[in-house]
Motif scaffolding. Structure first.
Motif, PDB file in Angstrom:
ATOM      1  N   GLY A 189      20.924  23.250 -21.779  1.00 18.43           N
ATOM      2  CA  GLY A 189      20.306  22.157 -22.443  1.00 18.43           C
ATOM      3  C   GLY A 189      21.087  21.082 -23.274  1.00 18.43           C
ATOM      4  N   LEU A 190      22.523  21.776 -23.720  1.00 15.60           N
ATOM      5  CA  LEU A 190      23.321  21.162 -24.644  1.00 15.60           C
ATOM      6  C   LEU A 190      24.237  20.094 -23.897  1.00 15.60           C
ATOM      7  CD1 LEU A 190      24.021  21.051 -27.761  1.00 15.60           C
ATOM      8  CD2 LEU A 190      25.782  22.924 -27.172  1.00 15.60           C
ATOM      9  N   SER A 191      24.441  18.888 -24.497  1.00 16.63           N
ATOM     10  CA  SER A 191      25.521  18.013 -24.335  1.00 16.63           C
ATOM     11  C   SER A 191      25.840  17.304 -25.499  1.00 16.63           C
ATOM     12  CB  SER A 191      24.954  17.097 -23.267  1.00 16.63           C
ATOM     13  OG  SER A 191      23.912  16.204 -23.709  1.00 16.63           O
ATOM     14  N   PHE A 192      27.003  16.879 -25.263  1.00 15.26           N
ATOM     15  CA  PHE A 192      27.906  16.044 -26.432  1.00 15.26           C
ATOM     16  C   PHE A 192      28.157  14.564 -25.918  1.00 15.26           C
ATOM     17  CE2 PHE A 192      28.723  20.348 -27.507  1.00 15.26           C
ATOM     18  CZ  PHE A 192      29.001  20.531 -28.997  1.00 15.26           C
ATOM     19  N   THR A 193      27.324  13.667 -26.633  1.00 18.07           N
ATOM     20  CA  THR A 193      27.402  12.224 -26.253  1.00 18.07           C
ATOM     21  C   THR A 193      27.899  11.497 -27.275  1.00 18.07           C
ATOM     22  OG1 THR A 193      25.185  11.984 -26.658  1.00 18.07           O
ATOM     23  CG2 THR A 193      25.591  12.563 -24.455  1.00 18.07           C
ATOM     24  N   GLY A 194      28.398  10.002 -26.992  1.00 17.39           N
ATOM     25  CA  GLY A 194      29.006   9.240 -28.059  1.00 17.39           C
ATOM     26  C   GLY A 194      27.951   8.404 -29.094  1.00 17.39           C
ATOM     27  N   ASP A 195      27.755   8.644 -30.406  1.00 23.20           N
ATOM     28  CA  ASP A 195      26.928   8.305 -31.041  1.00 23.20           C
ATOM     29  C   ASP A 195      27.417   7.587 -32.405  1.00 23.20           C
ATOM     30  OD1 ASP A 195      24.710   7.335 -32.610  1.00 23.20           O
ATOM     31  OD2 ASP A 195      23.791   9.374 -32.749  1.00 23.20           O
ATOM     32  N   GLY A 196      27.684   6.533 -32.578  1.00 20.79           N
ATOM     33  CA  GLY A 196      28.160   5.841 -33.722  1.00 20.79           C
ATOM     34  C   GLY A 196      29.737   6.026 -33.817  1.00 20.79           C
ATOM     35  N   GLY A 197      30.608   6.092 -32.916  1.00 18.58           N
ATOM     36  CA  GLY A 197      31.876   6.367 -32.686  1.00 18.58           C
ATOM     37  C   GLY A 197      32.188   7.742 -32.748  1.00 18.58           C
ATOM     38  N   THR A 198      31.553   8.720 -32.887  1.00 16.80           N
ATOM     39  CA  THR A 198      31.964  10.141 -32.657  1.00 16.80           C
ATOM     40  C   THR A 198      30.883  10.801 -31.545  1.00 16.80           C
ATOM     41  OG1 THR A 198      30.382  10.845 -34.264  1.00 16.80           O
ATOM     42  CG2 THR A 198      32.588  10.217 -35.035  1.00 16.80           C
ATOM     43  N   LEU A 199      31.558  12.109 -31.290  1.00 18.33           N
ATOM     44  CA  LEU A 199      30.646  12.779 -30.134  1.00 18.33           C
ATOM     45  C   LEU A 199      29.778  13.646 -31.046  1.00 18.33           C
ATOM     46  CD1 LEU A 199      33.154  13.791 -27.376  1.00 18.33           C
ATOM     47  CD2 LEU A 199      31.341  12.350 -27.074  1.00 18.33           C
ATOM     48  N   LYS A 200      28.435  13.446 -30.590  1.00 20.62           N
ATOM     49  CA  LYS A 200      27.541  14.405 -31.438  1.00 20.62           C
ATOM     50  C   LYS A 200      26.489  15.356 -30.321  1.00 20.62           C
ATOM     51  CE  LYS A 200      26.799  11.341 -35.066  1.00 20.62           C
ATOM     52  NZ  LYS A 200      26.040  10.327 -36.172  1.00 20.62           N
ATOM     53  N   PRO A 201      26.314  16.351 -30.788  1.00 22.27           N
ATOM     54  CA  PRO A 201      25.628  17.205 -29.807  1.00 22.27           C
ATOM     55  C   PRO A 201      24.223  16.795 -29.512  1.00 22.27           C
ATOM     56  CG  PRO A 201      25.737  18.358 -32.059  1.00 22.27           C
ATOM     57  CD  PRO A 201      26.541  17.120 -32.024  1.00 22.27           C
ATOM     58  N   VAL A 202      23.514  17.068 -28.483  1.00 16.25           N
ATOM     59  CA  VAL A 202      22.146  16.556 -28.073  1.00 16.25           C
ATOM     60  C   VAL A 202      21.463  17.845 -27.392  1.00 16.25           C
ATOM     61  CG1 VAL A 202      20.626  15.311 -26.865  1.00 16.25           C
ATOM     62  CG2 VAL A 202      22.668  14.226 -27.900  1.00 16.25           C
ATOM     63  N   PHE A 203      20.501  18.433 -27.680  1.00 16.53           N
ATOM     64  CA  PHE A 203      19.974  19.494 -27.068  1.00 16.53           C
ATOM     65  C   PHE A 203      18.395  19.160 -26.809  1.00 16.53           C
ATOM     66  CE2 PHE A 203      17.351  23.718 -27.160  1.00 16.53           C
ATOM     67  CZ  PHE A 203      18.236  24.076 -26.141  1.00 16.53           C
ATOM     68  N   ASP A 204      18.354  19.381 -25.398  1.00 15.06           N
ATOM     69  CA  ASP A 204      17.090  19.067 -24.543  1.00 15.06           C
ATOM     70  C   ASP A 204      16.144  20.476 -24.454  1.00 15.06           C
ATOM     71  OD1 ASP A 204      14.834  18.788 -23.057  1.00 15.06           O
ATOM     72  OD2 ASP A 204      15.967  17.876 -21.216  1.00 15.06           O
TER      73      ASP A 204
END
Length: 550
Positions: free
Chosen positions: A234-249
């Motif tokens: 469920g985990l991924s890292f995506t661009g947010d505000g100029g940095t890569l941030k974790p996202v968990f479904d």
């Protein structure tokens, strides 16, 4: 009169006559030798000049302008760009100042080359350039890190592209009345917010650390683990505000965590049905406490970003998914399909079949809803009564917690088949298993392959399960739509099985079964009349005859 004054008066008179005579002769006409975009209108009346310009400039004024942007060619029509020649204004400009002394002199001794007065509908021009930009513009693609198993996998960022709209509008205006192009339009490169270097760095460091161990979720004194595999799924890292941030479904793990973190008596309970004297009767719903999967996903992602391994579960009052009133309106009134499959008694896999049957029993699938076996049951674990039993993995029998539940998936698949509901995802076993109907069976594992089907009727579907020591039964209760029959082809493309020997403490013998292909048709009928057929083709690989040596 003095002689000097007489001479001066004569000179002045000649000058006046020199101006007046041509001025009178040229009055009401375009000055001689006047050209507009190469069209000679000199000496013509305004009406004649307008007619000539309209006739001569029309082919150029209606000629499409070919433009090229980012290698893509497009033809733009002047009318859709809002560009046209203002003939009346052009002729007026040609005659402006013709009767002045300077204008008379220029008419006698000089010539003029004028550009047409171009009329621009700014709104139309803007709208057409905007539409063109939409076919050219490409947003930057930010890098994404996901997982294959526990291994980080990167999708690298890509630059974007944007049409310079102001420059494009200026370019097509300049090309109007020209030779039609092509005109090269200016584009600008748009860099991604997170450069490729940072994506690689996060993939090799933070992303690996994030799934290096299980993750703990707590609620009061209770705690439960999200396994490394579940976290990676469920985990991924995506661009947010100029940095890569974790996202968990957290959607896949929330149901399982909920059952471990919330007391059984506090969980919400959907309205369901019990069968009384052969008729479904509504069992009332109950609100309770549950886990919000979106808030849980946010909590886990924030913890991963901070380098932490625990998070509090967002437990809150949760209404029942299916209310008592809604259940009464679902049209659950009769048994529409039933299927029973048999198995040998008393093996560990039978415990798993009974456990999953108890979890699914009484579940209601709403109209239009897609049922997911993995989504409802979650990962099979010992805490809920699942045990180790054989399953097929990479072509061999191995022991795994929850092994054998494919028998339940196969039984439910046949209830779906004969109930006339839509098959969404099923995967037959690699090898043919004789206790299952050939071409009408499904394996299941966690998280994949899943078994999913859609309730494509306007009625609810109640799932009832029952079992003995040697059989499992799945019944669907709803409103009957079809009579369904099954028809199978003969087996074809038959392949013999190999004979193998292996050793090791985990080796489990295999009996050897031929591989083959078979077609199965699902035949939908109503009042005895065939409505349609659905074909399923299944290919079974040969199961080796495997002898385990010491």
């Amino acid at each position: 009169m003095p002689k000097t004054l007489v001479i001066l008066a004569a000179v002045l008179g000649v000058a006046v006559l020199a101006y007046a005579v041509p001025a009178i002769m040229l009055a009401g006409e375009v000055p001689p030798d006047t050209k507009v975009a190469g069209v000679d209108i000199g000496g013509l009346s305004p009406e004649e000049a307008r007619s000539r310009l309209e006739r001569e400039l029309r082919p150029r004024a209606t000629r499409a302008i070919e433009v090229t942007a980012a290698g893509k060619k497009t033809r733009l029509e002047p009318v859709e760009l809002g560009l046209s020649v203002d003939v009346a204004a052009t002729v007026a400009a040609a005659m402006d100042g013709a009767s002045t002394p300077v204008g008379v002199v220029r008419s006698i001794f000089g010539s003029r080359e004028l550009q047409p007065v171009v009329k621009v509908d700014e709104q139309a021009l803007t709208e057409r350039i905007t539409a063109l930009a939409k076919t050219v513009d490409r947003k930057p693609k930010e890098g994404v890190i996901s997982y294959q198993g526990l291994e980080p996998r990167t999708a690298m960022p890509k630059k974007g592209l944007a049409l310079d709209r102001a420059a494009a509008a200026s370019a097509v205006r300049g090309a109007f009345l020209g030779d039609g192009g092509p005109v090269e339009l200016v584009t600008k490169t748009l860099p991604p917010a997170v450069p490729a270097k940072e994506v690689r760095e996060v993939a090799s460091t933070t992303a690996r650390t994030a799934v290096a161990a299980d993750f703990t979720v707590t609620s009061g004194a209770r705690e439960a683990a999200i396994t490394r595999a579940e976290l990676a799924a469920g985990l991924s890292f995506t661009g947010d505000g100029g940095t890569l941030k974790p996202v968990f479904d957290a959607k896949a793990v929330a149901p399982g965590l909920e059952k471990r973190l919330v007391e059984e008596g506090h969980l919400p309970r959907d309205a369901t049905f019990k069968i009384v004297s052969g008729r479904p009767k509504v069992v009332p719903a109950r609100d309770g406490k549950g886990i919000d999967d979106k808030e849980l996903g946010t909590a886990v992602a924030e913890a991963v970003a901070a380098g932490e391994r625990t998070a509090k579960a967002p437990v809150k009052v949760t209404p029942a998914r299916l209310t008592t009133e809604a259940a009464g309106k679902l049209g659950v009134k009769e048994r529409v399909s039933s299927y029973t499959s048999n198995h040998p008694c008393c093996a560990p896999r039978v415990t798993n079949i009974h456990t999953i049957a108890d979890i699914v029993d009484g579940h209601v699938v709403k109209p239009g809803e897609t049922f997911s076996l993995n989504g409802l049951v979650g990962k099979r674990d010992k805490a809920r009564g699942f045990v180790e039993a054989p399953m097929i993995l990479n072509g061999r029998f191995v022991d795994d917690v929850g092994g054998g539940v494919s028998q339940f998936a196969t039984t439910m698949f046949n209830a779906v088949f004969f109930g006339g509901f839509q098959d969404v995802q099923h995967m037959p076993h690699m090898y043919y298993i004789s206790r299952y109907p050939a071409g009408r069976e499904s394996t299941v594992s966690y998280p994949q392959p899943d078994f999913r089907w859609k309730n494509d009727s306007k009625y609810g579907v109640l799932i009832k399960t029952s079992y003995t020591s040697t059989s499992i039964t799945v019944q669907f209760w709803s409103t009957k739509r079809y009579e369904v029959e099954s028809q199978s082809s003969a087996r074809y493309n038959v392949k013999s099985f190999p004979t193998l020997k292996e050793s090791g403490p985990k080796c489990q013998p295999m009996s050897g079964v031929e591989g083959f292909t078979i077609d199965v048709w699902r035949i939908f009928k109503r009042d005895g009349k065939e409505l349609r057929r659905q074909k399923f083709t299944t290919v079974y690989q040969p199961e080796p005859k495997l002898t385990c040596t010491t």
